[in-house]
Scaffold this motif. Sequence first.
Motif, PDB file in Angstrom:
ATOM      1  N   PRO A   9      57.351  36.050  37.714  1.00 29.40           N
ATOM      2  CA  PRO A   9      58.649  35.775  38.700  1.00 29.40           C
ATOM      3  C   PRO A   9      59.782  36.891  38.218  1.00 29.40           C
ATOM      4  N   ARG A  10      59.599  37.292  37.016  1.00 30.59           N
ATOM      5  CA  ARG A  10      60.587  38.458  36.683  1.00 30.59           C
ATOM      6  C   ARG A  10      60.302  39.767  37.345  1.00 30.59           C
ATOM      7  N   ILE A  11      59.045  40.064  37.459  1.00 28.77           N
ATOM      8  CA  ILE A  11      58.644  41.378  38.199  1.00 28.77           C
ATOM      9  C   ILE A  11      58.958  41.327  39.791  1.00 28.77           C
ATOM     10  N   ALA A  12      58.577  40.116  40.282  1.00 26.56           N
ATOM     11  CA  ALA A  12      58.842  39.511  41.461  1.00 26.56           C
ATOM     12  C   ALA A  12      60.214  39.817  41.780  1.00 26.56           C
ATOM     13  N   ALA A  13      60.960  39.194  40.960  1.00 26.76           N
ATOM     14  CA  ALA A  13      62.575  39.386  41.304  1.00 26.76           C
ATOM     15  C   ALA A  13      63.106  40.721  41.220  1.00 26.76           C
ATOM     16  N   GLU A  14      62.596  41.485  40.477  1.00 25.24           N
ATOM     17  CA  GLU A  14      63.152  42.793  40.312  1.00 25.24           C
ATOM     18  C   GLU A  14      62.528  43.817  41.459  1.00 25.24           C
ATOM     19  N   GLY A  15      61.619  43.388  42.065  1.00 23.55           N
ATOM     20  CA  GLY A  15      60.789  44.257  42.973  1.00 23.55           C
ATOM     21  C   GLY A  15      59.921  45.439  42.388  1.00 23.55           C
ATOM     22  N   LEU A  16      59.454  45.083  41.359  1.00 28.16           N
ATOM     23  CA  LEU A  16      58.867  46.122  40.555  1.00 28.16           C
ATOM     24  C   LEU A  16      57.333  46.615  40.781  1.00 28.16           C
ATOM     25  N   ALA A  17      56.935  45.441  41.537  1.00 26.28           N
ATOM     26  CA  ALA A  17      55.434  45.664  41.862  1.00 26.28           C
ATOM     27  C   ALA A  17      54.860  45.272  43.295  1.00 26.28           C
ATOM     28  N   ARG A  18      54.157  45.868  43.838  1.00 28.76           N
ATOM     29  CA  ARG A  18      53.664  45.484  45.257  1.00 28.76           C
ATOM     30  C   ARG A  18      52.408  44.576  45.295  1.00 28.76           C
ATOM     31  N   SER A  19      51.644  44.501  44.006  1.00 28.25           N
ATOM     32  CA  SER A  19      50.667  43.599  44.056  1.00 28.25           C
ATOM     33  C   SER A  19      50.352  43.091  42.387  1.00 28.25           C
ATOM     34  N   VAL A  20      49.536  42.237  42.238  1.00 28.76           N
ATOM     35  CA  VAL A  20      49.225  41.825  40.915  1.00 28.76           C
ATOM     36  C   VAL A  20      47.508  41.943  40.672  1.00 28.76           C
ATOM     37  N   ASP A  21      47.216  42.404  39.485  1.00 29.74           N
ATOM     38  CA  ASP A  21      45.915  42.710  39.335  1.00 29.74           C
ATOM     39  C   ASP A  21      45.545  41.881  38.142  1.00 29.74           C
ATOM     40  N   ALA A  22      44.079  41.854  37.756  1.00 33.35           N
ATOM     41  CA  ALA A  22      43.554  41.314  36.458  1.00 33.35           C
ATOM     42  C   ALA A  22      42.320  41.928  36.182  1.00 33.35           C
ATOM     43  N   PHE A  23      41.816  41.674  34.756  1.00 31.81           N
ATOM     44  CA  PHE A  23      40.564  42.137  34.205  1.00 31.81           C
ATOM     45  C   PHE A  23      39.571  40.919  34.237  1.00 31.81           C
ATOM     46  N   CYS A  24      38.912  40.577  34.975  1.00 30.75           N
ATOM     47  CA  CYS A  24      38.033  39.530  34.688  1.00 30.75           C
ATOM     48  C   CYS A  24      36.515  39.870  34.217  1.00 30.75           C
ATOM     49  N   GLU A  25      36.362  39.529  32.934  1.00 30.76           N
ATOM     50  CA  GLU A  25      34.896  39.994  32.353  1.00 30.76           C
ATOM     51  C   GLU A  25      35.006  39.476  31.020  1.00 30.76           C
ATOM     52  N   ARG A  26      33.713  39.682  30.455  1.00 28.57           N
ATOM     53  CA  ARG A  26      33.361  38.722  29.136  1.00 28.57           C
ATOM     54  C   ARG A  26      34.313  39.100  28.026  1.00 28.57           C
ATOM     55  N   ILE A  27      34.657  40.517  28.164  1.00 30.90           N
ATOM     56  CA  ILE A  27      35.606  40.680  26.975  1.00 30.90           C
ATOM     57  C   ILE A  27      37.284  40.861  27.417  1.00 30.90           C
ATOM     58  N   ALA A  28      37.268  40.116  28.450  1.00 30.11           N
ATOM     59  CA  ALA A  28      38.765  40.170  28.945  1.00 30.11           C
ATOM     60  C   ALA A  28      39.304  38.763  29.263  1.00 30.11           C
ATOM     61  N   PHE A  29      39.056  38.436  30.489  1.00 30.25           N
ATOM     62  CA  PHE A  29      40.005  36.982  31.013  1.00 30.25           C
ATOM     63  C   PHE A  29      38.764  36.345  31.773  1.00 30.25           C
ATOM     64  N   THR A  30      38.784  34.946  31.669  1.00 33.50           N
ATOM     65  CA  THR A  30      37.955  33.990  32.342  1.00 33.50           C
ATOM     66  C   THR A  30      38.419  34.010  33.935  1.00 33.50           C
ATOM     67  N   ARG A  31      37.448  33.452  34.653  1.00 30.01           N
ATOM     68  CA  ARG A  31      37.976  33.109  36.167  1.00 30.01           C
ATOM     69  C   ARG A  31      39.069  32.330  36.013  1.00 30.01           C
ATOM     70  N   GLU A  32      38.925  31.233  35.307  1.00 29.20           N
ATOM     71  CA  GLU A  32      39.878  29.972  35.283  1.00 29.20           C
ATOM     72  C   GLU A  32      41.322  30.630  34.834  1.00 29.20           C
ATOM     73  N   GLU A  33      41.503  31.576  34.069  1.00 29.29           N
ATOM     74  CA  GLU A  33      42.614  32.311  33.448  1.00 29.29           C
ATOM     75  C   GLU A  33      43.092  33.111  34.435  1.00 29.29           C
ATOM     76  N   VAL A  34      42.340  33.868  35.166  1.00 34.23           N
ATOM     77  CA  VAL A  34      42.609  34.749  36.320  1.00 34.23           C
ATOM     78  C   VAL A  34      43.322  33.907  37.542  1.00 34.23           C
ATOM     79  N   GLU A  35      42.644  32.789  37.823  1.00 29.56           N
ATOM     80  CA  GLU A  35      42.967  31.934  38.995  1.00 29.56           C
ATOM     81  C   GLU A  35      44.574  31.382  38.428  1.00 29.56           C
ATOM     82  N   ARG A  36      45.111  31.055  37.380  1.00 27.85           N
ATOM     83  CA  ARG A  36      46.079  30.685  36.855  1.00 27.85           C
ATOM     84  C   ARG A  36      47.213  31.844  37.432  1.00 27.85           C
ATOM     85  N   ILE A  37      46.973  33.104  36.955  1.00 35.05           N
ATOM     86  CA  ILE A  37      47.684  34.222  37.341  1.00 35.05           C
ATOM     87  C   ILE A  37      47.881  34.473  38.906  1.00 35.05           C
TER      88      ILE A  37
END
Length: 399
Positions: free
Chosen positions: A195-223
């Motif tokens: 919400p902070r980044i969206a309010a300040e207009g700092l990004a055009r999209s949101v990305d994530a790393f879904c992988e066994r050494i990174a984050f799960t599908r469920e965690e990425v879905e939350r984001i």
Amino acid sequence: MGEVIYTGGGIATMERRDGDPLGRIADGAVRVSNGRIVAVGARDDVDAADAEVIDLSGQWLTPGLIDCHTHLVFGGTRAQEHAMRRAGATYEEIAEAGGGILSTVRATREASEEDLLAAARKRLEALAASGATTVEVKSGYGLDADSEVKMLRVARALHGHAGVSVVPTFLALHALPPGVDRADYVEEVATRTIPRIAAEGLARSVDAFCERIAFTREEVERIFTAAEREGLPVRLHAEQLSNSDGAAMASRFKALSADHLEHLDEAGAGAMAEAGTVAVLLPAAFYCLRETHRPPVELLRETGVRIAIATDCNPGTSPTLSLPLVMNMAATIFGLSPEEALAGMTIHAAAALGLDDRGRIAVGQRADLCAWDVETLDELAYWIGLPGPARRFVADDER
């Protein structure tokens, strides 16, 4: 701005015509007014009256190249990991030894905005010299709200430097900071940082790393749910080291792109095709990691998924600053045709960023153009180390 006409060479419009996927016009002309293309066609069919004429001298004109996946802003380097990899260490082993993403996080947090900007400008200049007119830049090396915001401010400050449009992306889930509870971290990013980044207009999209050494599908879905709530489209690092079904999950959110995809399966490709999600292939990272499991290019073709390619410029796994080199790698290592390689850095790369005003030479498009001193467009993916276009023309209406 006055009107300009480019003529005396070939034009690759990137709009299919007469069975040609590049829409080539052997002796063409392009008329530009106020940074936008107003006419395209054979030389005799485009009115040259009251316009400055720029003679292409037999060169081929293409859209400006688009690098749709980079991590251009970071502190320090990870040159020492190159030696570790040559000695046989894996991506996971380097991360477990304190290297990898977290080593760049430490250097990035310690660097000032001014230092980050100065270093990133040099990298952007190199990409521009190789033909880039639009470059996506991710955060992701801060791993706390203030540091991520710092990176995105630097990305925003890069916009227009060296005649390049910069498209900032908030890489919300890249790695877990040391000593932080996973659930608390994901919740903090979802409920406060996005919400902070969206309010300040700092990004055009949101990305994530879904992988066994990174984050799960469920965690990425939350984001992704949080990003969707803020009106931000999503992208995903997916299926790089294993099949985590990330591409299919991202497609449910109508993701702009799923990137890497070495371990993509039929279900994931089908979901991407249905959602219109672009496949972004990153052959330089594949090369640097000495991977052997190539992305399923033929499956992507069969399912009709658009294929983009990008440098993945980053300090650890793809210290790459040449777009033509990546086109060669995409053809040589992944088996893309020369036409697919060029489309992957123009029309399909634009789609991966959600941009419909560039990537083609057509009426209404931005006049971001490259003139290449080659006899045929096949040479763009043929030469190893082609220095870049002979000339680069950019619309200055946003710079």
